[in-house]
Design a protein around this motif. Structure first.
Motif, mmCIF file in Angstrom:
data_model
loop_
_atom_site.group_PDB
_atom_site.id
_atom_site.type_symbol
_atom_site.label_atom_id
_atom_site.label_comp_id
_atom_site.label_asym_id
_atom_site.label_seq_id
_atom_site.Cartn_x
_atom_site.Cartn_y
_atom_site.Cartn_z
ATOM 1 N N VAL A 172 -14.614 7.329 0.731
ATOM 2 C CA VAL A 172 -14.468 8.727 0.348
ATOM 3 C C VAL A 172 -13.031 8.952 -0.124
ATOM 4 O O VAL A 172 -12.077 8.655 0.595
ATOM 5 C CB VAL A 172 -14.763 9.672 1.528
ATOM 6 C CG1 VAL A 172 -14.600 11.132 1.085
ATOM 7 C CG2 VAL A 172 -16.165 9.439 2.069
ATOM 8 N N PHE A 173 -12.892 9.465 -1.342
ATOM 9 C CA PHE A 173 -11.588 9.824 -1.885
ATOM 10 C C PHE A 173 -11.437 11.344 -1.876
ATOM 11 O O PHE A 173 -12.386 12.069 -2.176
ATOM 12 C CB PHE A 173 -11.437 9.331 -3.332
ATOM 13 C CG PHE A 173 -11.273 7.841 -3.451
ATOM 14 C CD1 PHE A 173 -10.034 7.247 -3.273
ATOM 15 C CD2 PHE A 173 -12.367 7.039 -3.744
ATOM 16 C CE1 PHE A 173 -9.881 5.883 -3.390
ATOM 17 C CE2 PHE A 173 -12.225 5.662 -3.854
ATOM 18 C CZ PHE A 173 -10.969 5.081 -3.681
ATOM 19 N N GLY A 193 -16.302 4.121 10.323
ATOM 20 C CA GLY A 193 -15.917 2.917 9.595
ATOM 21 C C GLY A 193 -15.777 3.102 8.103
ATOM 22 O O GLY A 193 -15.711 2.119 7.356
ATOM 23 N N MET A 194 -15.719 4.345 7.656
ATOM 24 C CA MET A 194 -15.566 4.607 6.236
ATOM 25 C C MET A 194 -14.139 4.318 5.785
ATOM 26 O O MET A 194 -13.180 4.493 6.539
ATOM 27 C CB MET A 194 -15.883 6.071 5.935
ATOM 28 C CG MET A 194 -17.322 6.464 6.203
ATOM 29 S SD MET A 194 -18.473 5.633 5.085
ATOM 30 C CE MET A 194 -17.922 6.297 3.527
ATOM 31 N N LYS A 195 -14.016 3.875 4.543
ATOM 32 C CA LYS A 195 -12.699 3.750 3.938
ATOM 33 C C LYS A 195 -12.329 5.104 3.341
ATOM 34 O O LYS A 195 -13.169 5.765 2.725
ATOM 35 C CB LYS A 195 -12.706 2.667 2.857
ATOM 36 C CG LYS A 195 -12.987 1.275 3.412
ATOM 37 C CD LYS A 195 -12.994 0.225 2.311
ATOM 38 C CE LYS A 195 -13.247 -1.161 2.890
ATOM 39 N NZ LYS A 195 -13.253 -2.211 1.831
ATOM 40 N N VAL A 196 -11.086 5.508 3.539
ATOM 41 C CA VAL A 196 -10.658 6.837 3.111
ATOM 42 C C VAL A 196 -9.453 6.708 2.185
ATOM 43 O O VAL A 196 -8.472 6.030 2.495
ATOM 44 C CB VAL A 196 -10.297 7.716 4.321
ATOM 45 C CG1 VAL A 196 -9.848 9.109 3.857
ATOM 46 C CG2 VAL A 196 -11.487 7.833 5.272
ATOM 47 N N ASP A 203 -6.486 4.883 4.073
ATOM 48 C CA ASP A 203 -6.363 3.444 3.837
ATOM 49 C C ASP A 203 -5.671 3.152 2.516
ATOM 50 O O ASP A 203 -5.116 2.075 2.323
ATOM 51 C CB ASP A 203 -7.758 2.807 3.832
ATOM 52 C CG ASP A 203 -8.507 3.046 5.137
ATOM 53 O OD1 ASP A 203 -8.009 2.600 6.187
ATOM 54 O OD2 ASP A 203 -9.567 3.698 5.094
ATOM 55 N N ALA A 204 -5.718 4.095 1.593
ATOM 56 C CA ALA A 204 -5.073 3.917 0.283
ATOM 57 C C ALA A 204 -4.692 5.285 -0.269
ATOM 58 O O ALA A 204 -5.430 6.254 -0.127
ATOM 59 C CB ALA A 204 -6.002 3.203 -0.689
#
Length: 226
Positions: A5-6, A110-113, A137-138
């Motif tokens: 999710v961005f 556990g989602m990347k954010v 995370d980014a």
């Protein structure tokens, strides 16, 4: 299945507004330019500010003054610069609890954010000291990568940073800078964050699912579980 999710930053994770008024207001009157003239000059340089052509706020001020043949006082430039830094710091001090709850839930699942923001350096100088930073995370700041929304390239940079395909990611934003269209063109699923927006403004943007509150995302999107 969605793996990442961005988020947009201003008017999505934080807001500069308190009702119809800005939380922090500063003046550039001491520069000697009529406020309307300054605003026109400022707005005309928006793309160059966002893509890093201007390395900092002071360089924008110098360019505006040069274009009018005005003398440049470094101390005055720095004074105005610090006022802008202060104004941009205020929104980071009042993060909506639901925003933090959403970010925490995404991390627990556990989602990347990621963050994709059109910004200049002074607008995010408080990012690393905010409550938000730890969840991401980014982070993609337009001035750093030299490309701004709605160019598909900036979304692809974000996906590469998180190691996901565009179709495995969603983008959430208030819709400024035509960012939702850009995200969709880049292959991401775009959602319209409306919780900070007046209803009449929110309704101007159509064609994208609307999230009325941050936690609304959890009921609207099938997220991957790890």
């Amino acid at each position: 299945m969605i793996k990442a999710v961005f988020f947009d930053l201003y008017e999505t994770l934080i807001t500069e507004w308190d009702g119809n008024k800005k939380k922090a207001v500063y003046s550039t009157d001491e520069l000697g330019l009529d406020p309307k003239v300054f605003k026109n000059e400022w707005d005309s340089r928006r793309e160059l500010r966002m893509n890093g052509t201007f390395p900092d706020y002071a360089s924008v001020l110098r360019d505006i003054l040069n274009s009018h043949g005005m003398s440049i006082d470094p101390d005055l430039i720095e004074k105005v610069h610090q006022k802008r830094v202060w104004a941009k710091k205020i929104p980071f001090q009042d993060v909506k609890p639901e925003v933090l709850e959403l970010l925490q839930t995404l991390k627990e699942r556990g989602m990347k954010v990621g963050l994709i923001s059109n910004c200049a350096p002074e607008e995010v100088s408080s990012w690393s000291r905010s409550k938000l930073e730890e969840y991401f995370d980014a982070v993609v700041f337009s001035y750093e990568v030299k490309v701004a929304k709605p160019s598909p390239e900036i979304y692809h940079i974000g996906c590469k940073k998180l190691g996901v395909k565009p179709e495995e990611a969603i983008f959430i934003g208030d819709g400024g800078s035509n960012e939702l269209v850009g995200a969709a063109e880049a292959g991401l699923k775009a959602y319209h964050a409306t919780w900070f927006l007046p209803v009449d403004f929110s309704n101007k943007i159509q064609g994208f699912p609307k999230l009325r509150s941050p936690l609304d995302l959890l009921n609207r999107v099938e997220l991957a579980h790890y």
